[in-house]
Design a protein around this motif. Structure first.
Motif, PDB file in Angstrom:
ATOM      1  N   ALA A 180      19.896 -25.759  57.269  1.00 38.37           N
ATOM      2  CA  ALA A 180      19.734 -26.931  56.415  1.00 38.37           C
ATOM      3  C   ALA A 180      20.870 -27.922  56.615  1.00 38.37           C
ATOM      4  O   ALA A 180      20.655 -29.138  56.697  1.00 38.37           O
ATOM      5  N   CYS A 181      22.096 -27.416  56.725  1.00 39.81           N
ATOM      6  CA  CYS A 181      23.246 -28.299  56.966  1.00 39.81           C
ATOM      7  C   CYS A 181      23.141 -28.971  58.327  1.00 39.81           C
ATOM      8  O   CYS A 181      23.443 -30.163  58.469  1.00 39.81           O
ATOM      9  N   ALA A 182      22.706 -28.187  59.325  1.00 41.29           N
ATOM     10  CA  ALA A 182      22.601 -28.748  60.673  1.00 41.29           C
ATOM     11  C   ALA A 182      21.521 -29.819  60.752  1.00 41.29           C
ATOM     12  O   ALA A 182      21.668 -30.818  61.468  1.00 41.29           O
ATOM     13  N   GLU A 183      20.447 -29.619  59.982  1.00 47.07           N
ATOM     14  CA  GLU A 183      19.329 -30.558  60.059  1.00 47.07           C
ATOM     15  C   GLU A 183      19.652 -31.935  59.484  1.00 47.07           C
ATOM     16  O   GLU A 183      19.023 -32.927  59.865  1.00 47.07           O
ATOM     17  N   VAL A 184      20.602 -32.003  58.564  1.00 47.48           N
ATOM     18  CA  VAL A 184      20.936 -33.308  57.991  1.00 47.48           C
ATOM     19  C   VAL A 184      22.028 -34.019  58.772  1.00 47.48           C
ATOM     20  O   VAL A 184      22.350 -35.168  58.477  1.00 47.48           O
ATOM     21  N   GLN A 185      22.572 -33.333  59.783  1.00 47.32           N
ATOM     22  CA  GLN A 185      23.587 -33.969  60.617  1.00 47.32           C
ATOM     23  C   GLN A 185      22.919 -34.706  61.766  1.00 47.32           C
ATOM     24  O   GLN A 185      21.911 -34.247  62.313  1.00 47.32           O
ATOM     25  N   PRO A 186      23.458 -35.847  62.157  1.00 45.53           N
ATOM     26  CA  PRO A 186      22.879 -36.567  63.300  1.00 45.53           C
ATOM     27  C   PRO A 186      23.098 -35.783  64.588  1.00 45.53           C
ATOM     28  O   PRO A 186      24.169 -35.241  64.829  1.00 45.53           O
ATOM     29  N   ALA A 187      22.072 -35.680  65.367  1.00 43.46           N
ATOM     30  CA  ALA A 187      22.174 -34.980  66.652  1.00 43.46           C
ATOM     31  C   ALA A 187      21.176 -35.592  67.617  1.00 43.46           C
ATOM     32  O   ALA A 187      20.100 -36.036  67.228  1.00 43.46           O
ATOM     33  N   ALA A 188      21.553 -35.628  68.858  1.00 40.85           N
ATOM     34  CA  ALA A 188      20.651 -36.154  69.883  1.00 40.85           C
ATOM     35  C   ALA A 188      19.472 -35.202  70.045  1.00 40.85           C
ATOM     36  O   ALA A 188      19.658 -34.013  70.280  1.00 40.85           O
ATOM     37  N   LYS A 189      18.287 -35.707  69.848  1.00 42.62           N
ATOM     38  CA  LYS A 189      17.100 -34.862  69.883  1.00 42.62           C
ATOM     39  C   LYS A 189      16.991 -34.089  71.182  1.00 42.62           C
ATOM     40  O   LYS A 189      16.596 -32.925  71.192  1.00 42.62           O
ATOM     41  N   SER A 190      17.394 -34.716  72.277  1.00 45.09           N
ATOM     42  CA  SER A 190      17.253 -34.065  73.575  1.00 45.09           C
ATOM     43  C   SER A 190      18.184 -32.870  73.714  1.00 45.09           C
ATOM     44  O   SER A 190      17.983 -32.024  74.572  1.00 45.09           O
ATOM     45  N   ASP A 191      19.229 -32.777  72.851  1.00 45.84           N
ATOM     46  CA  ASP A 191      20.169 -31.667  72.942  1.00 45.84           C
ATOM     47  C   ASP A 191      19.767 -30.492  72.071  1.00 45.84           C
ATOM     48  O   ASP A 191      20.375 -29.428  72.143  1.00 45.84           O
ATOM     49  N   VAL A 192      18.764 -30.662  71.216  1.00 46.02           N
ATOM     50  CA  VAL A 192      18.370 -29.613  70.279  1.00 46.02           C
ATOM     51  C   VAL A 192      17.248 -28.778  70.883  1.00 46.02           C
ATOM     52  O   VAL A 192      16.242 -29.308  71.341  1.00 46.02           O
ATOM     53  N   VAL A 193      17.426 -27.454  70.880  1.00 46.91           N
ATOM     54  CA  VAL A 193      16.375 -26.522  71.291  1.00 46.91           C
ATOM     55  C   VAL A 193      16.188 -25.526  70.160  1.00 46.91           C
ATOM     56  O   VAL A 193      17.134 -24.841  69.761  1.00 46.91           O
ATOM     57  N   THR A 194      14.962 -25.463  69.629  1.00 48.46           N
ATOM     58  CA  THR A 194      14.655 -24.557  68.530  1.00 48.46           C
ATOM     59  C   THR A 194      13.777 -23.423  69.030  1.00 48.46           C
ATOM     60  O   THR A 194      12.733 -23.664  69.632  1.00 48.46           O
ATOM     61  N   LEU A 195      14.203 -22.203  68.777  1.00 50.54           N
ATOM     62  CA  LEU A 195      13.463 -21.017  69.194  1.00 50.54           C
ATOM     63  C   LEU A 195      12.992 -20.239  67.969  1.00 50.54           C
ATOM     64  O   LEU A 195      13.731 -20.096  66.991  1.00 50.54           O
ATOM     65  N   SER A 196      11.786 -19.718  68.039  1.00 49.10           N
ATOM     66  CA  SER A 196      11.249 -18.834  67.007  1.00 49.10           C
ATOM     67  C   SER A 196      11.251 -17.401  67.539  1.00 49.10           C
ATOM     68  O   SER A 196      11.014 -17.164  68.729  1.00 49.10           O
ATOM     69  N   MET A 197      11.520 -16.454  66.643  1.00 49.76           N
ATOM     70  CA  MET A 197      11.483 -15.035  67.023  1.00 49.76           C
ATOM     71  C   MET A 197      11.472 -14.177  65.768  1.00 49.76           C
ATOM     72  O   MET A 197      11.718 -14.670  64.656  1.00 49.76           O
ATOM     73  N   LEU A 198      11.188 -12.902  65.932  1.00 48.28           N
ATOM     74  CA  LEU A 198      11.238 -11.963  64.822  1.00 48.28           C
ATOM     75  C   LEU A 198      12.668 -11.866  64.290  1.00 48.28           C
ATOM     76  O   LEU A 198      13.624 -11.954  65.055  1.00 48.28           O
ATOM     77  N   PRO A 199      12.836 -11.653  62.983  1.00 53.56           N
ATOM     78  CA  PRO A 199      14.187 -11.482  62.443  1.00 53.56           C
ATOM     79  C   PRO A 199      14.958 -10.355  63.117  1.00 53.56           C
ATOM     80  O   PRO A 199      16.167 -10.464  63.340  1.00 53.56           O
ATOM     81  N   SER A 200      14.273  -9.272  63.462  1.00 49.98           N
ATOM     82  CA  SER A 200      14.954  -8.150  64.112  1.00 49.98           C
ATOM     83  C   SER A 200      15.475  -8.531  65.489  1.00 49.98           C
ATOM     84  O   SER A 200      16.572  -8.125  65.897  1.00 49.98           O
ATOM     85  N   VAL A 201      14.702  -9.317  66.227  1.00 50.11           N
ATOM     86  CA  VAL A 201      15.144  -9.765  67.551  1.00 50.11           C
ATOM     87  C   VAL A 201      16.328 -10.727  67.411  1.00 50.11           C
ATOM     88  O   VAL A 201      17.303 -10.665  68.170  1.00 50.11           O
ATOM     89  N   ALA A 202      16.248 -11.602  66.405  1.00 46.83           N
ATOM     90  CA  ALA A 202      17.354 -12.538  66.171  1.00 46.83           C
ATOM     91  C   ALA A 202      18.633 -11.803  65.819  1.00 46.83           C
ATOM     92  O   ALA A 202      19.720 -12.124  66.331  1.00 46.83           O
ATOM     93  N   ALA A 203      18.525 -10.793  64.940  1.00 47.29           N
ATOM     94  CA  ALA A 203      19.718 -10.098  64.455  1.00 47.29           C
ATOM     95  C   ALA A 203      20.268  -9.089  65.456  1.00 47.29           C
ATOM     96  O   ALA A 203      21.486  -9.019  65.670  1.00 47.29           O
ATOM     97  N   LYS A 204      19.392  -8.304  66.080  1.00 44.17           N
ATOM     98  CA  LYS A 204      19.865  -7.185  66.903  1.00 44.17           C
ATOM     99  C   LYS A 204      19.968  -7.515  68.388  1.00 44.17           C
ATOM    100  O   LYS A 204      20.723  -6.868  69.103  1.00 44.17           O
ATOM    101  N   TRP A 205      19.205  -8.505  68.865  1.00 41.14           N
ATOM    102  CA  TRP A 205      19.267  -8.824  70.290  1.00 41.14           C
ATOM    103  C   TRP A 205      19.996 -10.137  70.547  1.00 41.14           C
ATOM    104  O   TRP A 205      20.926 -10.200  71.343  1.00 41.14           O
ATOM    105  N   LEU A 206      19.590 -11.202  69.850  1.00 40.15           N
ATOM    106  CA  LEU A 206      20.143 -12.521  70.160  1.00 40.15           C
ATOM    107  C   LEU A 206      21.541 -12.732  69.594  1.00 40.15           C
ATOM    108  O   LEU A 206      22.427 -13.228  70.292  1.00 40.15           O
TER     109      LEU A 206
END
Length: 296
Positions: A87-113
């Protein structure tokens, strides 16, 4: 002893410190991550235990483990702090081309990524990588998500899918649980505390693979999320069927052990998917993910 209720102010700093302590299972490492001392971490965790009226950690010699209450709180706090960071990151100005959003299972995010994020940031500081962790099958286009690490058969209509890797499933536990329970053979697990998950490769299938026909699998807690299951195993609550991609780091570090060589081939694999052929930044992310999966 004081206690917290929904009219009390949230102890945000104590929760932040607790999350780091739960993540590292070590007060010193948590302090280094937060830029504070080990004693400051210990004080904040103690304050939170007093506020909540429960014990969050227990010690076994030099080792530090979450209690069942601590494990349950750690999962929820990790997700909540992640949402706040996004939420904090989303309200900050950022160049759209520099943002990459990935979706994944919470377990993959926590234990692998999560353990590998520092490597990616060092390699590609120009990319603002954001993670959307969800157990739901997110519509990438509707939710404006660039890509995803998915677990399945690789057939998603309208998406470009690249195979990342398969995995195996086998029992894992905290190192001291073997001696504590006197487990030496697969049959001994029929009398041990088992943690259950909602995966196809269940305990009955594993016992059959281990040569036990028609096993009477004991009942036990069923946790829907792999992060919670593995956290319970790490804290010595029982044996879990660990998915090899998610337990690799804990096995390498000695936080978990796999006492038997019998494994099950997982029914599904991991895939990197995107709505279209990825652009430059998403290609860099995908190539890095592929490389890390191959290394695992």
């Amino acid at each position: 002893m004081s206690s917290w209720n929904d009219r009390s102010p949230l102890p945000l700093r104590a929760l932040q410190v607790f999350e780091a302590a739960a993540r590292f299972q070590n007060f010193t490492a948590a302090g280094e991550d937060l830029g504070i001392t080990q004693s400051a971490v210990s004080r904040k965790v103690s304050e939170l235990e007093v506020i909540l009226g429960v014990q969050l950690f227990q010690r076994s010699g030099p080792n530090l483990f979450l209690t069942p209450q601590g494990s349950a709180l750690a999962v929820r706090v990790t997700y909540a702090l992640g949402d706040l960071n996004r939420a904090c990151a989303e309200v900050q100005p950022a160049a759209k081309s520099d943002v990459v959003t990935l979706s994944m299972l919470p377990s993959v995010a926590a234990k692998w990524l999560a353990p590998r994020l520092g490597q990616f940031t060092d390699l590609h500081p120009e990319i603002d990588l954001r993670i959307s962790a969800s157990r739901d099958l997110v519509d990438l286009r509707v939710n404006q998500i660039d890509g995803a690490i998915r677990y399945g058969a690789g057939q998603w209509l309208g998406l470009v899918a690249v195979w990342l890797g398969a995995e195996t499933v086998c029992p894992v536990c905290a190192p001291d649980l073997i001696d504590k329970l006197g487990v030496t053979t697969p049959a001994d697990l029929l009398y041990a505390p088992l943690l259950h998950a909602d995966i196809v490769e269940d305990w009955a299938a594993w016992f059959r693979a281990a040569g036990l026909n028609d096993p009477q699998v004991p009942r036990g807690p069923k946790l829907g999320d792999d992060t919670a299951i593995l956290q319970a195993a790490l804290s010595g609550q029982g044996f879990a069927l660990g998915r090899s991609q998610l337990v690799a780091d804990d096995l390498q570090a000695g936080r978990l052990i796999a006492p038997f060589e019998v494994t099950l081939e997982a029914s599904f694999s991991y895939w990197f998917v995107s709505p279209t052929e990825p652009g430059d930044n998403l290609s860099l992310v995908r190539d890095w993910v592929i490389k890390e999966f191959n290394r695992c």
